[in-house]
Design a protein around this motif. Structure first.
Motif, mmCIF file in Angstrom:
data_model
loop_
_atom_site.group_PDB
_atom_site.id
_atom_site.type_symbol
_atom_site.label_atom_id
_atom_site.label_comp_id
_atom_site.label_asym_id
_atom_site.label_seq_id
_atom_site.Cartn_x
_atom_site.Cartn_y
_atom_site.Cartn_z
ATOM 1 N N UNK A 86 0.712 -0.954 0.272
ATOM 2 C CA UNK A 86 0.135 0.204 -0.194
ATOM 3 C C UNK A 86 0.918 1.185 0.163
ATOM 4 N N UNK A 87 1.920 1.434 0.858
ATOM 5 C CA UNK A 87 2.577 2.428 1.184
ATOM 6 C C UNK A 87 3.403 3.210 -0.769
ATOM 7 N N UNK A 88 3.867 1.040 -1.853
ATOM 8 C CA UNK A 88 4.529 2.001 -2.513
ATOM 9 C C UNK A 88 3.097 2.374 -3.612
ATOM 10 N N UNK A 89 1.772 1.711 -3.241
ATOM 11 C CA UNK A 89 1.090 1.948 -4.694
ATOM 12 C C UNK A 89 0.793 3.710 -4.086
ATOM 13 N N UNK A 90 0.892 3.976 -2.953
ATOM 14 C CA UNK A 90 0.776 5.314 -2.571
ATOM 15 C C UNK A 90 2.230 6.370 -3.220
ATOM 16 N N UNK A 91 2.920 5.630 -2.971
ATOM 17 C CA UNK A 91 4.827 6.285 -4.053
ATOM 18 C C UNK A 91 4.504 6.523 -5.196
ATOM 19 N N UNK A 92 3.580 5.436 -6.179
ATOM 20 C CA UNK A 92 3.534 5.496 -7.359
ATOM 21 C C UNK A 92 2.245 6.538 -8.165
ATOM 22 N N UNK A 93 1.617 6.657 -7.135
ATOM 23 C CA UNK A 93 0.357 7.647 -7.438
ATOM 24 C C UNK A 93 1.218 9.405 -7.810
ATOM 25 N N UNK A 94 2.002 9.303 -6.225
ATOM 26 C CA UNK A 94 2.872 10.575 -5.951
ATOM 27 C C UNK A 94 3.778 11.127 -7.739
ATOM 28 N N UNK A 95 4.338 9.655 -8.208
ATOM 29 C CA UNK A 95 5.370 9.531 -8.909
ATOM 30 C C UNK A 95 4.701 10.078 -10.345
ATOM 31 N N UNK A 96 3.058 9.951 -10.090
ATOM 32 C CA UNK A 96 2.912 10.393 -11.605
ATOM 33 C C UNK A 96 1.980 11.263 -11.474
ATOM 34 N N UNK A 97 2.241 11.496 -10.604
ATOM 35 C CA UNK A 97 1.469 13.499 -10.266
ATOM 36 C C UNK A 97 3.256 14.116 -10.133
ATOM 37 N N UNK A 98 4.277 13.925 -9.988
ATOM 38 C CA UNK A 98 5.044 15.137 -10.289
ATOM 39 C C UNK A 98 5.432 15.648 -10.577
ATOM 40 N N UNK A 99 6.115 16.654 -10.723
ATOM 41 C CA UNK A 99 6.316 17.470 -12.255
ATOM 42 C C UNK A 99 6.657 18.539 -11.807
ATOM 43 N N UNK A 100 7.517 18.639 -10.907
ATOM 44 C CA UNK A 100 9.127 19.085 -11.070
ATOM 45 C C UNK A 100 9.921 18.898 -10.058
ATOM 46 N N UNK A 101 11.149 18.996 -10.257
ATOM 47 C CA UNK A 101 12.333 18.533 -9.479
ATOM 48 C C UNK A 101 12.005 18.686 -7.306
ATOM 49 N N UNK A 102 11.364 19.690 -7.018
ATOM 50 C CA UNK A 102 11.238 19.461 -5.949
ATOM 51 C C UNK A 102 10.034 18.058 -5.494
ATOM 52 N N UNK A 103 9.235 17.686 -6.530
ATOM 53 C CA UNK A 103 8.094 16.814 -6.140
ATOM 54 C C UNK A 103 9.507 15.090 -6.062
ATOM 55 N N UNK A 104 9.952 15.577 -7.234
ATOM 56 C CA UNK A 104 10.725 13.952 -7.635
ATOM 57 C C UNK A 104 11.769 14.201 -5.955
ATOM 58 N N UNK A 105 12.318 15.090 -6.015
ATOM 59 C CA UNK A 105 13.130 14.540 -4.418
ATOM 60 C C UNK A 105 12.516 14.637 -3.365
ATOM 61 N N UNK A 106 11.570 14.647 -3.003
ATOM 62 C CA UNK A 106 10.278 14.411 -1.473
ATOM 63 C C UNK A 106 10.279 12.909 -2.245
ATOM 64 N N UNK A 107 9.703 12.026 -3.753
ATOM 65 C CA UNK A 107 9.297 11.663 -3.800
ATOM 66 C C UNK A 107 10.764 10.045 -3.409
ATOM 67 N N UNK A 108 11.551 10.601 -3.546
ATOM 68 C CA UNK A 108 13.006 9.779 -3.824
ATOM 69 C C UNK A 108 13.294 9.272 -2.287
ATOM 70 N N UNK A 109 12.703 10.340 -1.461
ATOM 71 C CA UNK A 109 13.468 10.170 0.114
ATOM 72 C C UNK A 109 12.268 9.455 0.344
ATOM 73 N N UNK A 110 10.979 9.818 0.286
ATOM 74 C CA UNK A 110 9.868 8.687 1.002
ATOM 75 C C UNK A 110 10.173 7.158 0.268
ATOM 76 N N UNK A 111 10.836 7.352 -0.822
ATOM 77 C CA UNK A 111 10.186 5.572 -1.266
ATOM 78 C C UNK A 111 11.682 5.697 -0.635
ATOM 79 N N UNK A 112 12.702 5.923 -0.345
ATOM 80 C CA UNK A 112 13.945 5.186 0.814
ATOM 81 C C UNK A 112 14.002 4.880 1.869
#
Length: 329
Positions: free
Chosen positions: A109-135
Motif C-alpha cells: 500500500x505504501x508503494x502504491x501511494x508512492x506510485x500515485x505521487x510519482x505520476x503526479x510529480x511535475x518538478x524536481x522538488x516533487x521528485x526529491x520528496x518522492x525519492x526520499x519517501x521511497x528511501x
C-alpha cells in the motif's frame, strides 16, 4: 539623433493622483482552543475547506503521538475533501498516508501511494520528496538494493548535497557488512523488483546481485565525495550546522580508515569525484524547482561510476580491497 535611453516617458512628469484614505472595518481574530479540531463539533460544518483542515490537523497530531492507524484514517478522510486544484495539500496527505502505511507494515500500500505521487510529480522538488519517501519505505522493510538505487537517483538530481552521498555510503556499508558476516547477501535485503524511474536495468541488476568488491569501491567513492562536499560547504556554515558537518566529517574519515583504500585508489577516486566541484558550476547546476519535462540527467553509472572503473581503482584481485577491521560505523 537621440541616444538610446536618453528620452523620458511623459508619465514621469504627470502629477501624482491624490490617494483616498480607506477606513478598514473592525476585524475580530478567530480564537481557537488548543486541539480544537479534536472536538466532534469541529465537523459540524458544510464547508469542505474546514473539514479538510480538521482531518488534516487530526492526522498530523496522531502521527506526532505515534498512533499511525488513527492518522491513516484521518488522512484518508481528509483526502475526500481536498479540492481538485489543491495539489500541494493532496501531495502532503498522500505522503503522510504512505509513511503511516510504512509504519504499519503495509509495504504494498505504501508503494502504491508512492506510485500515485510519482505520476503526479511535475518538478524536481516533487521528485526529491518522492525519492526520499521511497528511501524511507525501502529502508524500513530492509530492501537495500532499491534503497541504493533511490539514493543514487538523489545523488544524480542533487549532486552537491553531501547527505545523500553520506546515506548512500552508509547503505553500502550495511550491505558490505551483511555480505562479510553471512558470506552472501540475504534475498530479502537485496530485493530490487520495483521499477525505477529512470529504467536503469543494469544498475538494478547490480543492486540485486551486488559484488563485494564493487560495494566496497562504491562505499569509498561515496564517503570521499561526502568529505569533499562537506569541506567546501563548512566554509559558509556556523553554529549547529557547522557542528553537524564537523561530526559527519569525523565519521567519514573514520569509515575511510576502516575501508582502507590504497593511496593510488584514494587519489584516483578523489580526482574523478572533484571534477565538477567548481563554485561557478555548482551554482549553474542548481535544479531546485525545475520542471521535469525539461530535466535531463545522466545516470549514476554514466556520470561517475564508469569513470571510477576506468581509473583502475578496482582491479581483478579484490583481496586488497577488504577493510582491515569491521565496517560498522
Amino acid at each position: 539623433m537621440e541616444i538610446f535611453g536618453s528620452t523620458f516617458d511623459d508619465s514621469v512628469f504627470l502629477e501624482e493622483k491624490s490617494r483616498v484614505s480607506v477606513t478598514l472595518s473592525s476585524y475580530n481574530a478567530k480564537l481557537c482552543e488548543p486541539e480544537w479540531f479534536c472536538d466532534s463539533a469541529a465537523l459540524d460544518t458544510d464547508d469542505s475547506l474546514e473539514r479538510q483542515k480538521v482531518y488534516k490537523f487530526r492526522a498530523d497530531l496522531a502521527v506526532r503521538q505515534g498512533n499511525y492507524q488513527k492518522a491513516l484514517d484521518a488522512y484518508s478522510s481528509c483526502l475526500e475533501w481536498i479540492a481538485d486544484n489543491n495539489l500541494t495539500i493532496r501531495r502532503d496527505v498522500l505522503e503522510g498516508m504512505a509513511r503511516c502505511c510504512t509504519r504499519l507494515g503495509q509495504k504494498d500500500r505504501a508503494l502504491e501511494l508512492a506510485e500515485i505521487l510519482s505520476k503526479e510529480a511535475s518538478n524536481t522538488c516533487h521528485l526529491t520528496s518522492l525519492l526520499l519517501l521511497k528511501v524511507t519505505i525501502y529502508q524500513h522493510f530492509g530492501v537495500v538494493g532499491s534503497t541504493m538505487l533511490c539514493l543514487q537517483q538523489l545523488c544524480n538530481l542533487l549532486p552537491f548535497n553531501p547527505w545523500h552521498w553520506y546515506n548512500l555510503g552508509q547503505t553500502c556499508l550495511q550491505l558490505l557488512e551483511s555480505k562479510t558476516t553471512t558470506g552472501s547477501c540475504p534475498p530479502q535485503r537485496c530485493e530490487s523488483t520495483e521499477e525505477q524511474d529512470d529504467g536503469e536495468t543494469e544498475e538494478q541488476q547490480e543492486a540485486a546481485e551486488p559484488d563485494e568488491d564493487r560495494i566496497w569501491l562504491k562505499a569509498c567513492t561515496c564517503f570521499i565525495r561526502t568529505r569533499l562536499l562537506l569541506r567546501i560547504l563548512r566554509q559558509q556554515q556556523s553554529s549547529f550546522v557547522l557542528q553537524r558537518s564537523e561530526n559527519a566529517l569525523q565519521t567519514t574519515d573514520e569509515v575511510l580508515q576502516r575501508l582502507n583504500p590504497k593511496d593510488t585508489t584514494l587519489q584516483a577516486i578523489t580526482e574523478v569525484m572533484s571534477e565538477d566541484l567548481i563554485p561557478e558550476k555548482m551554482r549553474e547546476d542548481s535544479q531546485d524547482g525545475e520542471s521535469l519535462t525539461s530535466l535531463c540527467l545522466q545516470s549514476f553509472r554514466e556520470r561517475w561510476w564508469n569513470k571510477i572503473l576506468l581509473t583502475g581503482a578496482l582491479d581483478t584481485d579484490g583481496s586488497q580491497h577488504r577493510p582491515q577491521t569491521d565496517t560498522k560505523s
